[in-house]
Design a protein around this motif. Sequence first.
Motif, PDB file in Angstrom:
ATOM      1  N   UNK A  16      -3.579 -12.347   5.832  1.00 23.68           N
ATOM      2  CA  UNK A  16      -3.802 -12.060   4.420  1.00 23.68           C
ATOM      3  C   UNK A  16      -3.025 -10.812   4.044  1.00 23.68           C
ATOM      4  N   UNK A  17      -2.197 -10.909   3.004  1.00 23.87           N
ATOM      5  CA  UNK A  17      -1.345  -9.790   2.595  1.00 23.87           C
ATOM      6  C   UNK A  17      -2.159  -8.641   2.010  1.00 23.87           C
ATOM      7  N   UNK A  18      -1.655  -7.425   2.164  1.00 24.67           N
ATOM      8  CA  UNK A  18      -2.290  -6.264   1.527  1.00 24.67           C
ATOM      9  C   UNK A  18      -1.914  -6.205   0.057  1.00 24.67           C
ATOM     10  N   UNK A  23      -7.004  -7.204  -2.241  1.00 29.38           N
ATOM     11  CA  UNK A  23      -7.402  -7.351  -0.835  1.00 29.38           C
ATOM     12  C   UNK A  23      -8.482  -6.349  -0.451  1.00 29.38           C
ATOM     13  N   UNK A  24      -9.581  -6.382  -1.221  1.00 27.05           N
ATOM     14  CA  UNK A  24     -10.713  -5.511  -0.911  1.00 27.05           C
ATOM     15  C   UNK A  24     -11.641  -6.220   0.072  1.00 27.05           C
ATOM     16  N   UNK A  40      -5.438  -7.459   6.019  1.00 29.14           N
ATOM     17  CA  UNK A  40      -4.891  -6.125   5.751  1.00 29.14           C
ATOM     18  C   UNK A  40      -5.535  -5.576   4.491  1.00 29.14           C
ATOM     19  N   UNK A  41      -5.822  -4.288   4.499  1.00 27.77           N
ATOM     20  CA  UNK A  41      -6.437  -3.657   3.333  1.00 27.77           C
ATOM     21  C   UNK A  41      -5.420  -3.473   2.208  1.00 27.77           C
ATOM     22  N   UNK A  42      -5.930  -3.113   1.037  1.00 25.45           N
ATOM     23  CA  UNK A  42      -5.056  -2.606  -0.012  1.00 25.45           C
ATOM     24  C   UNK A  42      -4.315  -1.392   0.549  1.00 25.45           C
ATOM     25  N   UNK A  43      -3.138  -1.114   0.025  1.00 27.15           N
ATOM     26  CA  UNK A  43      -2.412   0.041   0.564  1.00 27.15           C
ATOM     27  C   UNK A  43      -3.080   1.345   0.118  1.00 27.15           C
ATOM     28  N   UNK A  59     -11.291   2.663   0.286  1.00 25.16           N
ATOM     29  CA  UNK A  59     -10.478   1.568   0.814  1.00 25.16           C
ATOM     30  C   UNK A  59     -10.520   1.477   2.337  1.00 25.16           C
ATOM     31  N   UNK A  60     -11.100   2.466   2.982  1.00 23.95           N
ATOM     32  CA  UNK A  60     -11.242   2.422   4.434  1.00 23.95           C
ATOM     33  C   UNK A  60     -12.433   1.580   4.875  1.00 23.95           C
ATOM     34  N   UNK A  61     -13.275   1.155   3.927  1.00 25.18           N
ATOM     35  CA  UNK A  61     -14.462   0.376   4.263  1.00 25.18           C
ATOM     36  C   UNK A  61     -14.066  -0.965   4.887  1.00 25.18           C
ATOM     37  N   UNK A  62     -14.810  -1.363   5.906  1.00 29.88           N
ATOM     38  CA  UNK A  62     -14.579  -2.640   6.580  1.00 29.88           C
ATOM     39  C   UNK A  62     -15.928  -3.297   6.849  1.00 29.88           C
ATOM     40  N   UNK A  63     -16.047  -4.588   6.500  1.00 28.60           N
ATOM     41  CA  UNK A  63     -17.215  -5.375   6.887  1.00 28.60           C
ATOM     42  C   UNK A  63     -16.957  -5.963   8.274  1.00 28.60           C
TER      43      UNK A  63
END
Length: 345
Positions: A16-18, A23-24, A40-43, A59-63
């Motif tokens: 999946x592209x950032x 891309x949240x 990939x996260x948002x830039x 934006x550093x949050x990850x599930x």
Amino acid sequence: MVKIDQISLPDFPLLLAPMEDVSDPPFRVVCKANGADLMYTEFISSEGLIRDAIKCRKKLDIFDEERPVGIQIFGGDEERMAMAAKIVDVTQPELLDINFGCPVKGIVAKGAGSGVLKNIQLMTRLTDACVKSTSLPVTVKTRLGWDEDTKNIEEVAERLQDVGVKALTIHGRTRCQMYKGEADWSLIAKVKNNPRIHIPIFGNGDIDSPQKALEYKNRYGVDGIMIGRAAIGYPWIFREIRHFLETGEMMAAPTVAERVEVCKQHLQKSLQWKGPHGGIYAMRRHYLNYLKGLPGIKEFRSRLVTLDVPDEINAVLDEVLRTYDGFEMEYTPIHLVNYHENCPL
């Protein structure tokens, strides 16, 4: 199997592209559930991370259910990129990605994103600084070059590999092309076939169907593909591509019930992550594709993009389900649009 350092991915992984503001974590979760192999996260601005800017830190949050995930950063200063890499390291994603591809003027003017394509030595130094500042595998996403006269991606790939990059994703356009014209994958294939290159090479640009994914896999020989705009509001693109690659047959299009259910799940995750206002606003760009192909759906979409109460939005989605009960969905072509003036791909 494809490996990025110690990260094991399926054969011919689908990434999946950032995409900025797309891309949240909620979007990544529904894409993961529908077949995406690597997120990939948002830039994220290296300057913002260092300043502890709220939006950047968020934006550093990850599930957990979306892993493996790569956090993508951008910047034009070696020291700040190194510091940002150390911050990312602490959050423990699976990898760190560097954005050398964003063509937007505001980013390029700061000597970041695809602006770095003008200076390969700087690109190499920035990458080297990140590699030395993190324990994570470092990957890069970039473009063919700055313009038609400077398509230097083969040299770039060799230099980045030499300083420790573990995988490279290449968008098949130059910076000056922005998103116009057709992506040129022939140079991506040259990088993949370069005998000096031993890291995974992923192609990006214009993949909008399972048929095209298979065609490009066979024609260009890349290790996997990255999908961006085709996934917006249509996370099923990943499972459809995987099914077509394995069987040569198209899956049945997602039913109305499935579309509504996934849309609701996406909305719930968005509310959970961004709160009532931010979560509702973030969902509005997705409704068009979630409900595309339903006759007379415009009236429902108009309500969905104006309502600001979660229960009322869910009520409209329930109404959609009742109205189109028994309707047989057919495939409709995915129209790739430049959906945002920030950094889409």
